[in-house]
Structures are given as C-alpha cells and as structure tokens.
Design a protein around this motif. Structure first.
Motif, PDB file in Angstrom:
ATOM      1  N   LYS A   6      73.710  25.747  44.438  1.00 30.27           N
ATOM      2  CA  LYS A   6      73.898  27.198  44.525  1.00 30.27           C
ATOM      3  C   LYS A   6      74.699  27.626  45.760  1.00 30.27           C
ATOM      4  O   LYS A   6      75.306  28.685  45.770  1.00 30.27           O
ATOM      5  CB  LYS A   6      72.546  27.919  44.553  1.00 30.27           C
ATOM      6  N   ARG A   7      74.655  26.833  46.842  1.00 31.23           N
ATOM      7  CA  ARG A   7      75.388  27.157  48.065  1.00 31.23           C
ATOM      8  C   ARG A   7      75.670  25.888  48.840  1.00 31.23           C
ATOM      9  O   ARG A   7      75.068  24.838  48.585  1.00 31.23           O
ATOM     10  CB  ARG A   7      74.625  28.165  48.914  1.00 31.23           C
ATOM     11  N   TYR A   8      76.590  25.998  49.790  1.00 28.84           N
ATOM     12  CA  TYR A   8      76.896  24.847  50.640  1.00 28.84           C
ATOM     13  C   TYR A   8      75.811  24.689  51.696  1.00 28.84           C
ATOM     14  O   TYR A   8      75.201  25.676  52.138  1.00 28.84           O
ATOM     15  CB  TYR A   8      78.269  25.017  51.291  1.00 28.84           C
ATOM     16  N   SER A   9      75.577  23.442  52.106  1.00 27.63           N
ATOM     17  CA  SER A   9      74.560  23.150  53.123  1.00 27.63           C
ATOM     18  C   SER A   9      75.008  23.690  54.479  1.00 27.63           C
ATOM     19  O   SER A   9      76.185  24.001  54.688  1.00 27.63           O
ATOM     20  CB  SER A   9      74.343  21.638  53.223  1.00 27.63           C
ATOM     21  N   ASP A  10      74.087  23.777  55.401  1.00 26.68           N
ATOM     22  CA  ASP A  10      74.403  24.244  56.751  1.00 26.68           C
ATOM     23  C   ASP A  10      75.451  23.354  57.414  1.00 26.68           C
ATOM     24  O   ASP A  10      76.328  23.855  58.133  1.00 26.68           O
ATOM     25  CB  ASP A  10      73.138  24.308  57.611  1.00 26.68           C
ATOM     26  N   GLU A  11      75.382  22.048  57.161  1.00 23.35           N
ATOM     27  CA  GLU A  11      76.365  21.116  57.730  1.00 23.35           C
ATOM     28  C   GLU A  11      77.754  21.395  57.151  1.00 23.35           C
ATOM     29  O   GLU A  11      78.754  21.394  57.878  1.00 23.35           O
ATOM     30  CB  GLU A  11      75.974  19.653  57.457  1.00 23.35           C
ATOM     31  N   GLU A  12      77.814  21.628  55.849  1.00 24.11           N
ATOM     32  CA  GLU A  12      79.091  21.936  55.206  1.00 24.11           C
ATOM     33  C   GLU A  12      79.639  23.272  55.713  1.00 24.11           C
ATOM     34  O   GLU A  12      80.841  23.406  55.994  1.00 24.11           O
ATOM     35  CB  GLU A  12      78.930  21.970  53.681  1.00 24.11           C
ATOM     36  N   LEU A  13      78.760  24.251  55.864  1.00 20.64           N
ATOM     37  CA  LEU A  13      79.179  25.555  56.386  1.00 20.64           C
ATOM     38  C   LEU A  13      79.730  25.426  57.804  1.00 20.64           C
ATOM     39  O   LEU A  13      80.708  26.085  58.159  1.00 20.64           O
ATOM     40  CB  LEU A  13      78.019  26.554  56.341  1.00 20.64           C
TER      41      LEU A  13
END
Length: 128
Positions: A6-13
């Motif tokens: 549903k969303r990108y992970s904090d690391e990806e962000l």
C-alpha cells in the motif's frame, strides 16, 4: 495470495527524500542564478549608461529576458513539485498514484521524483 503493498517503507521513503533534496538544491541554485541574471545583478554591462538607439539589440534582449522568465517559471514549478513530494514523504503518502491508489514504480520516481501519477495513469488521463 500475495498482499499488495500500500505504501513505500520508511527506508524507501528516506532514499527518495535524499534524491529529492539533491534535485531541490540544484533547482533552487539554478532558479536563483536565473533571477540574478534577469535582474541584471551579475551584469557588468553599460546598459544603463548607453543611449538606447539600437532597436534590434533591444528586441533581442527583450526576447532573451522573456525566455529566461519562462525558464524561471518552470524552475519555480519544479521546486514546488519537489517540495510537495517532500510533504508527501512526511505524510507517508509519497509514491501513491493519485488516480488508482497503487504504488508508482520506483524507477519512475527515481527519474521524476515529484510524480503523482504512474505512466499508465498519465497516459489514460491524456486521452480524456
């Protein structure tokens, strides 16, 4: 059945945030350079002391200034798009296609980090 992300992970962000901040720094510098040039701050010219009887040169200068103003406006819009992307990262909504609600592919976001539509959504939107 595989769960849809549903969303990108904090690391990806965080990875996207670094890319956006780098592009933002460059865009702001280029915008400021353009604005200095438009205002004549970097000029060592005698434009303000010389008689203005060279009509063709004036027309060319006006056209150049208009083109620089258009470029500055594009830079400003790009900066606003990048700042919006940083806000979406903060809100953890970054990378979500605003038409479909699905994730925009990472490859697209790396190239166009302020994108709010996937290529498919953008193309579908053009046809309507």
């Amino acid at each position: 059945m595989e769960e849809v992300k549903k969303r990108y992970s904090d690391e990806e962000l965080e990875e996207f945030k670094v890319i956006i901040n780098e592009k933002l720094e460059i865009a702001r510098k280029e915008f400021n350079d353009l604005m200095r040039t438009i205002r004549g701050e970097d000029s060592n010219d005698v434009e303000d002391t010389m008689p203005t009887y060279k009509i063709l040169e004036e027309g060319s200068q006006t056209q150049s200034k208009e083109e620089m103003l258009k470029m500055a406006a594009r830079h400003q819009k790009f900066i606003q798009g990048l700042e919006g992307a940083l806000l979406r990262i903060k809100n953890k909504t970054y990378g979500i296609d605003r038409m479909t609600g699905e994730l925009i592919p990472k490859e697209r976001l790396r190239v166009v980090p302020h994108a709010t539509l996937s290529v498919a959504s953008k193309n579908a939107n053009k046809n309507h």
